[in-house]
Design an enzyme around this catalytic site. Structure first.
Site, PDB file in Angstrom:
ATOM      1  N   ASN A 291       6.730   2.060   0.759  1.00 51.72           N
ATOM      2  CA  ASN A 291       6.068   2.283   2.045  1.00 51.72           C
ATOM      3  C   ASN A 291       5.668   3.754   2.103  1.00 51.72           C
ATOM      4  OD1 ASN A 291       5.358   2.641   4.709  1.00 51.72           O
ATOM      5  ND2 ASN A 291       7.414   2.286   5.544  1.00 51.72           N
TER       6      ASN A 291
ATOM      7  N   LYS B  58       4.012   5.255   4.246  1.00 56.07           N
ATOM      8  CA  LYS B  58       3.925   5.779   5.626  1.00 56.07           C
ATOM      9  C   LYS B  58       2.605   6.538   5.791  1.00 56.07           C
ATOM     10  CE  LYS B  58       8.876   5.566   5.913  1.00 56.07           C
ATOM     11  NZ  LYS B  58      10.128   6.062   6.446  1.00 56.07           N
TER      12      LYS B  58
ATOM     13  N   HIS C 280       8.556  -2.238  11.676  1.00 56.37           N
ATOM     14  CA  HIS C 280       9.254  -1.060  11.136  1.00 56.37           C
ATOM     15  C   HIS C 280       9.800  -0.225  12.304  1.00 56.37           C
ATOM     16  CE1 HIS C 280      10.059   2.754   9.186  1.00 56.37           C
ATOM     17  NE2 HIS C 280      10.080   2.087   8.039  1.00 56.37           N
TER      18      HIS C 280
ATOM     19  N   GLU D  19       9.954   2.830  12.829  1.00 58.22           N
ATOM     20  CA  GLU D  19       9.116   3.946  13.293  1.00 58.22           C
ATOM     21  C   GLU D  19       8.032   3.449  14.238  1.00 58.22           C
ATOM     22  OE1 GLU D  19       8.166   5.652   9.472  1.00 58.22           O
ATOM     23  OE2 GLU D  19      10.239   6.326   9.259  1.00 58.22           O
TER      24      GLU D  19
ATOM     25  N   GLU E 248      17.005  -2.415   7.400  1.00 57.39           N
ATOM     26  CA  GLU E 248      16.815  -0.963   7.374  1.00 57.39           C
ATOM     27  C   GLU E 248      17.544  -0.323   8.554  1.00 57.39           C
ATOM     28  OE1 GLU E 248      13.140   0.296   4.956  1.00 57.39           O
ATOM     29  OE2 GLU E 248      12.591   0.200   7.046  1.00 57.39           O
TER      30      GLU E 248
ATOM     31  N   GLY F 204      15.167   8.003   5.913  1.00 50.27           N
ATOM     32  CA  GLY F 204      14.710   9.389   5.760  1.00 50.27           C
ATOM     33  C   GLY F 204      15.795  10.432   5.959  1.00 50.27           C
TER      34      GLY F 204
ATOM     35  N   SER G 222      16.732   5.500   2.649  1.00 57.67           N
ATOM     36  CA  SER G 222      17.133   6.539   1.697  1.00 57.67           C
ATOM     37  C   SER G 222      17.474   5.999   0.305  1.00 57.67           C
ATOM     38  CB  SER G 222      18.312   7.359   2.252  1.00 57.67           C
ATOM     39  OG  SER G 222      17.914   8.055   3.409  1.00 57.67           O
TER      40      SER G 222
HETATM   41  P1  PGA Z   1      13.173   6.135   3.348  1.00 56.00           P
HETATM   42  O1  PGA Z   1      12.316   5.154   4.270  1.00 56.00           O
HETATM   43  O2  PGA Z   1      13.307   5.477   1.995  1.00 56.00           O
HETATM   44  O3  PGA Z   1      12.419   7.410   3.307  1.00 56.00           O
HETATM   45  O4  PGA Z   1      14.520   6.278   4.005  1.00 56.00           O
HETATM   46  C1  PGA Z   1      12.478   3.767   4.201  1.00 56.00           C
HETATM   47  C2  PGA Z   1      11.551   3.098   5.172  1.00 56.00           C
HETATM   48  O5  PGA Z   1      11.328   3.636   6.259  1.00 56.00           O
HETATM   49  O6  PGA Z   1      11.008   2.014   4.894  1.00 56.00           O
END
Ligand code: PGA
Length: 260
Positions: free
Chosen positions: A13, A15, A101, A103, A171, A177, A217
């Site tokens: 992803n 983003k 997601h 976010e 997740e 992150g 992460s």
């Molecule tokens: P990350 O993000 O691997 O940077 O923690 C995962 C995600 O948001 O899908």
């Protein structure tokens, strides 16, 4: 833990990265080279920002890497300024969509929008990756209640025969992150719980078609440990998917945990 090799999936992803189409093309070419060298059947997908999808699709004629979208809007066409529909994405070569997601939830995406997206994309035979996960953990196990409720609301309109188009990405928000991934044991506990919720809703056989991924992460340093302690079917990767070596190393490690 070993699992069927044909179930394995690694999704990047991207983003809102990178900031130009030129940089996105370079990243994809590098990922293609690096993943192309690996001889395995892991399903590999990247989800770039939507404006780049058309250009990037031209770089992926062979289908070794699938293209996904980070979101879409469930209506087909019409007066919805700024929105992008599923038929539009399909026409560009997109073969999977991310829904819910954290976010996007944090920016106001509502449970009913998520449910509409999951219903529409699965009903149109589009692979749909539904994200669920708690904000924090406590000693009362509230993370199970949160995930159960997210699953039940999001899947309200999804019929049993379409479950083969569904993947669930567990997740935990606190792991995204932050560099603090959930442990393999915690992931396995949640994987079993998600399987139970799906089985209660749909029955054992249809539920077993749903692949369950972990995200938060994930990188080349922790992927093998997670795969050893949990039978998740793969990963949804954010930050590390922008680093070609890390991403392809996770694909490699994932392949090692499949049985042909
Ligand atoms: P990350 O993000 O691997 O940077 O923690 C995962 C995600 O948001 O899908």
């Amino acid at each position: 833990m070993k699992r069927n090799a044909e179930r394995l999936v690694v999704i990047g992803n991207w983003k809102m990265n990178p900031t130009s189409v030129g940089a996105a093309k370079k990243l994809l070419i590098d990922v293609r080279k690096s993943v192309g060298k690996l001889k395995n059947d892991v399903v590999v997908a990247v989800m770039p920002p939507q404006p780049y999808i058309g250009e990037l699709a031209r770089l992926l004629p062979g289908g070794r890497i699938l293209l996904g979208a980070q979101d879409y809007f469930h209506e087909e066409r019409g007066a919805y300024t700024g929105e992008v529909s599923l038929p539009m994405l399909k026409s560009l070569g997109v073969s999977l969509v991310l829904v819910g997601h954290s976010e996007r939830r944090a920016r106001g995406e509502r449970e009913e929008d998520i449910a509409a997206n999951v219903r529409v994309s699965t009903s149109r035979n589009m692979i749909t990756v539904l994200c669920v996960g708690e904000h924090k953990r406590d000693s009362h196990g509230s993370h199970f209640t949160v995930v159960e409720s997210q699953l039940k609301t999001a899947l309200a309109g999804v019929v049993k025969t379409k479950l083969k188009y569904l993947m669930i990405a567990y997740e935990p928000v606190w792991a995204i992150g932050t560099g603090n991934n959930a442990t393999g044991e915690d992931i396995e506990e949640m994987r079993l719980f998600i399987t139970k919720v799906l089985t209660d809703l749909y029955g054992r056989v249809p539920a077993s078609a749903v692949r369950i991924l972990y995200g938060g992460s994930v990188n080349e340093k922790n992927a093998a440990g997670i795969l050893a302690a949990s039978a998740v079917d793969g990963f949804l990767i954010g930050g590390a998917s922008l680093k070609v070596k890390s991403f392809s190393e996770v694909v490699k490690q994932t392949a090692r945990h499949g049985i042909a």
